[in-house]
Design a protein around this motif. Sequence first.
Motif, PDB file in Angstrom:
ATOM      1  N   PHE A   1      -1.204   2.449   6.195  1.00 39.68           N
ATOM      2  CA  PHE A   1      -1.648   2.029   7.536  1.00 39.68           C
ATOM      3  C   PHE A   1      -0.419   1.467   8.246  1.00 39.68           C
ATOM      4  CE2 PHE A   1      -5.337   1.783   4.807  1.00 39.68           C
ATOM      5  CZ  PHE A   1      -6.338   2.380   5.577  1.00 39.68           C
ATOM      6  N   LYS A   2       0.011   2.110   9.322  1.00 38.90           N
ATOM      7  CA  LYS A   2       1.247   1.704   9.988  1.00 38.90           C
ATOM      8  C   LYS A   2       0.984   1.074  11.346  1.00 38.90           C
ATOM      9  CE  LYS A   2       4.669   2.364   8.622  1.00 38.90           C
ATOM     10  NZ  LYS A   2       5.365   1.441   7.685  1.00 38.90           N
ATOM     11  N   PRO A   3       1.338  -0.175  11.550  1.00 38.05           N
ATOM     12  CA  PRO A   3       1.219  -0.773  12.885  1.00 38.05           C
ATOM     13  C   PRO A   3       2.364  -0.258  13.757  1.00 38.05           C
ATOM     14  CG  PRO A   3       2.170  -2.356  11.345  1.00 38.05           C
ATOM     15  CD  PRO A   3       1.929  -1.091  10.573  1.00 38.05           C
ATOM     16  N   ARG A   4       2.055   0.431  14.830  1.00 41.91           N
ATOM     17  CA  ARG A   4       3.090   1.017  15.684  1.00 41.91           C
ATOM     18  C   ARG A   4       2.965   0.520  17.112  1.00 41.91           C
ATOM     19  NH1 ARG A   4       5.447   5.390  13.172  1.00 41.91           N
ATOM     20  NH2 ARG A   4       7.031   5.098  14.776  1.00 41.91           N
TER      21      ARG A   4
ATOM     22  N   THR B   1       1.338  -2.358  -0.582  1.00 37.91           N
ATOM     23  CA  THR B   1       1.134  -1.635   0.676  1.00 37.91           C
ATOM     24  C   THR B   1       0.431  -2.559   1.663  1.00 37.91           C
ATOM     25  OG1 THR B   1       0.527   0.536   1.579  1.00 37.91           O
ATOM     26  CG2 THR B   1      -1.132  -0.564   0.223  1.00 37.91           C
ATOM     27  N   GLU B   2       0.602  -2.266   2.941  1.00 35.28           N
ATOM     28  CA  GLU B   2       0.101  -3.164   3.982  1.00 35.28           C
ATOM     29  C   GLU B   2      -1.373  -2.946   4.301  1.00 35.28           C
ATOM     30  OE1 GLU B   2       2.516  -3.336   7.503  1.00 35.28           O
ATOM     31  OE2 GLU B   2       1.050  -4.560   8.588  1.00 35.28           O
TER      32      GLU B   2
ATOM     33  N   GLY C   1       0.137   6.532  10.183  1.00 33.50           N
ATOM     34  CA  GLY C   1       0.015   6.522   8.721  1.00 33.50           C
ATOM     35  C   GLY C   1      -1.068   7.468   8.223  1.00 33.50           C
ATOM     36  N   LEU C   2      -0.989   7.796   6.916  1.00 33.41           N
ATOM     37  CA  LEU C   2      -1.980   8.717   6.320  1.00 33.41           C
ATOM     38  C   LEU C   2      -3.278   8.005   5.950  1.00 33.41           C
ATOM     39  CD1 LEU C   2       0.201  10.910   3.904  1.00 33.41           C
ATOM     40  CD2 LEU C   2      -0.585  11.456   6.225  1.00 33.41           C
TER      41      LEU C   2
END
Lengths: 266, 266, 266, 266
Positions: free
Chosen positions: B63-66, B96-97, B74-75
């Motif tokens: 999970f990617k904060p963008r 992992t976040e 994120g996947l």
Amino acid sequence: MKDLLIDQNSGDSIKVKVKNVVFGEKEKVIISGPCSVESYDIMIRIGKELKDMGVHMLRGGAFKPRTSPYDFQGLKEEGLEIIKAVGEEVKLPIVTEVMDARDIDNALNYTDMIQIGSRNMYNYTLLKEVGRTKAPILLKRGLSATISEWLYAAEYIMSEGNNNVVLCERGIRTFENYTRNTLDLNSVAVVKQKYRIPVIVDPSHGTGLRELVPTMSLASIAAGADGLIIESHISPDNSVSDARQTISMESLKNIVSGIKKLEEVL
Amino acid sequence: MKDLLIDQNSGDSIKVKVKNVVFGEKEKVIISGPCSVESYDIMIRIGKELKDMGVHMLRGGAFKPRTSPYDFQGLKEEGLEIIKAVGEEVKLPIVTEVMDARDIDNALNYTDMIQIGSRNMYNYTLLKEVGRTKAPILLKRGLSATISEWLYAAEYIMSEGNNNVVLCERGIRTFENYTRNTLDLNSVAVVKQKYRIPVIVDPSHGTGLRELVPTMSLASIAAGADGLIIESHISPDNSVSDARQTISMESLKNIVSGIKKLEEVL
Amino acid sequence: MKDLLIDQNSGDSIKVKVKNVVFGEKEKVIISGPCSVESYDIMIRIGKELKDMGVHMLRGGAFKPRTSPYDFQGLKEEGLEIIKAVGEEVKLPIVTEVMDARDIDNALNYTDMIQIGSRNMYNYTLLKEVGRTKAPILLKRGLSATISEWLYAAEYIMSEGNNNVVLCERGIRTFENYTRNTLDLNSVAVVKQKYRIPVIVDPSHGTGLRELVPTMSLASIAAGADGLIIESHISPDNSVSDARQTISMESLKNIVSGIKKLEEVL
Amino acid sequence: MKDLLIDQNSGDSIKVKVKNVVFGEKEKVIISGPCSVESYDIMIRIGKELKDMGVHMLRGGAFKPRTSPYDFQGLKEEGLEIIKAVGEEVKLPIVTEVMDARDIDNALNYTDMIQIGSRNMYNYTLLKEVGRTKAPILLKRGLSATISEWLYAAEYIMSEGNNNVVLCERGIRTFENYTRNTLDLNSVAVVKQKYRIPVIVDPSHGTGLRELVPTMSLASIAAGADGLIIESHISPDNSVSDARQTISMESLKNIVSGIKKLEEVL
């Protein structure tokens, strides 16, 4: 930052309606009330005074994000009940902060506008969820968010389908420590010139010093802000939080009339 | 800041165990892996190399904060599955976040340690919820959080009953723009001298420039850090995110051996 | 920043010689002494201790830039006489600050190296004038100078013909207030990798807290610094200025031996 | 900060007279002109336009502090001659920067007011020397000077006997990079409320973007500023320096009339 929903090229400038109040029109919107909802008695006294002097909306925190877990965290559900009751009684729309996506639905039973606080500006989960409602959102700038990141935070909400976003400049974190934050009015001028959503200013957090609030309220309006959100209390020194930056009813009255005069010139 | 759980006076210095890895012992913990989990094929190749060179834990964002809602986010669930599979295959614990309190339970089916990212350091809801688990937590410093606020964020977790907190300095936001952030190693020295929880350093975000990562890794350990978290990739220029600060396997190998030598002297 | 004299492409890496001391060689240069020159008696006692423990140069301020005009401004000429006498007696080269271009010639009768302080890093008049001498110059980074501006300040000196420039990182001004400044060791790594002049670190101003000085001294060397400048005193609590960041002789001895060990590994 | 000459308790609020112009009265003082004096031809055309539209003073740099030693450093003596001639011809007092204490006497043959630039705010030598003249001084805030340090810089001048000090807020250095600097209007409100010297604002450096200058000029006056200093040019895009923040004559005319209207309301 081309092809964003917030961009002026993407459509007309957005007016955000909260009951009978509209952000983005000529008339500046003034929101006021205590930092925290403390009790019905105090809230109703404040609410009546605000209504009488021409303030447009009522604020008050029920869920309070605090640096220490041991500090007062707000009255929560009870706070929501109080502010709703007062808002209905004095006929002012209300705005209050939501910190957890799971609280949104319930909060909408109480509040007319949801505030996303500075500490949650990067909470993309929360932004997307309020984006899935139709509720008006007051999006505060993060403590050290760039103007660009702040605009993208608005885009997170709008990209989910909710265009009812009002930005709020509340000061940024710098080396200066005379004031609590450095109020960045450049950011207001940028938003008004290049983007299509309304922006208001919070001179209470933007200065942290009650004696600077009246002057900086005028400066904010002159910088193009669509309104103000100001912490006030019938007994500022007895506020349970943020007392140092909370102003009296008397002081707020002077600000309201100062803004009226300024509106005519601008 | 007296009488806090994080304070040295409140008890012994805390060791945080993640499977067979321990933070806060003499041996420095090195965590590495790509910014984002991209695919099983890439992840397993990276995982094997890391294991061979003596890295202790595997990282990778699902999970990617963008900043922009339109960037790769994120996947997600698929990413969690991949990193779990690789961790088991190469026998490395993973971190992992998690960005949403509602994802914690599920994430714990996959990950050995939960990362709270910089943008969520003030997300008190999330902090309290991970505090109610027993999982090891990697708490990154907020983009412009003071040392004091960062310590209080750890206190939020511990006050709910979870003492398994590892801090992570990852650079702060300043006027300097040569580097992506300003790595604040003073903060590491402060934590080690006055508080009882481990602290590691992320020189990848702390510099934003891959050529500075090896040197700043050594400097971090000399400043007292209990470990490092470093973005690496088998083909750094092809990373889907943060390519400019991602180092190669070769470069990471040199860091690992440099740290070993440094450990002996300190 | 192409085609600058400071650039590695413009020539060999520069070694700066101050009597028998050389900046930019493998051996790290340690400079120490009190913030202000206070009296001959105190200075000679400090000087002897420093010489005995292997410190390479002696520092002490005669002209002190102070925020308030009513604070102690240094012993001036008398201070220069004292530090010169002590330097000769204990056989250590000395460095002291010059704040006014008109004082340069006279100062060179006393000191072996001229310090340009943080507050004067943008004083281009002063930079050009020391550039017209052949004297070794210690150029501190400005309070909030970018790395690029700091390098250009060195270029101002070199463009007048004087290549004997040593940079000094001393912390930058940020929102963080636990420490006096934020020591930016990224800047040291940048200078060492891309430019050809030596760079040292001042962990005293870089932290403002004496208990952090030993650790941050090691971190500075690990980041690649060519040396250190540290405020020390035989009776730190009685220093007339900067007492909070001044360390004891005992503490300095430990740093000197720690650096020796570190030199062998790096 | 008790018992300082700048303090309101130390005497009446100070009016600074520069020929027929007075800072600190009801009428706001507007200073304008190009960043650098470029030639007599350009300067006289600008001067005439400014005079016609009601600007009160003329600015123009003859000695230019520049980050790189290889950038244009101003016309120096020739620049002083040009600006003096134009000032006399169009009957506007002039202000120009002095960077070196040795240039003060000569500069006073040409200019009516001496500017101490941001980079020299901590140049205590220069402050003391202008304090020994009777000349009006325009003291810009340092790039990252705290309000308190800025006030003390004024005290340096006044403590030498010269009370003719006008402060100038010109933006501070922060993480924000959309604008060149962050204009800190809080500082203006602080100075007006608690100290007895006039303060003006430089919205050109305070924003770095010409399109923000008109709005931020109004905001500055609303914040209580006694005047403005604005970079303007008959052909802004052809300015030899600071073109991006330099406004046209047309734009300046609108600001002048906007300020007039605002004066009446405040």
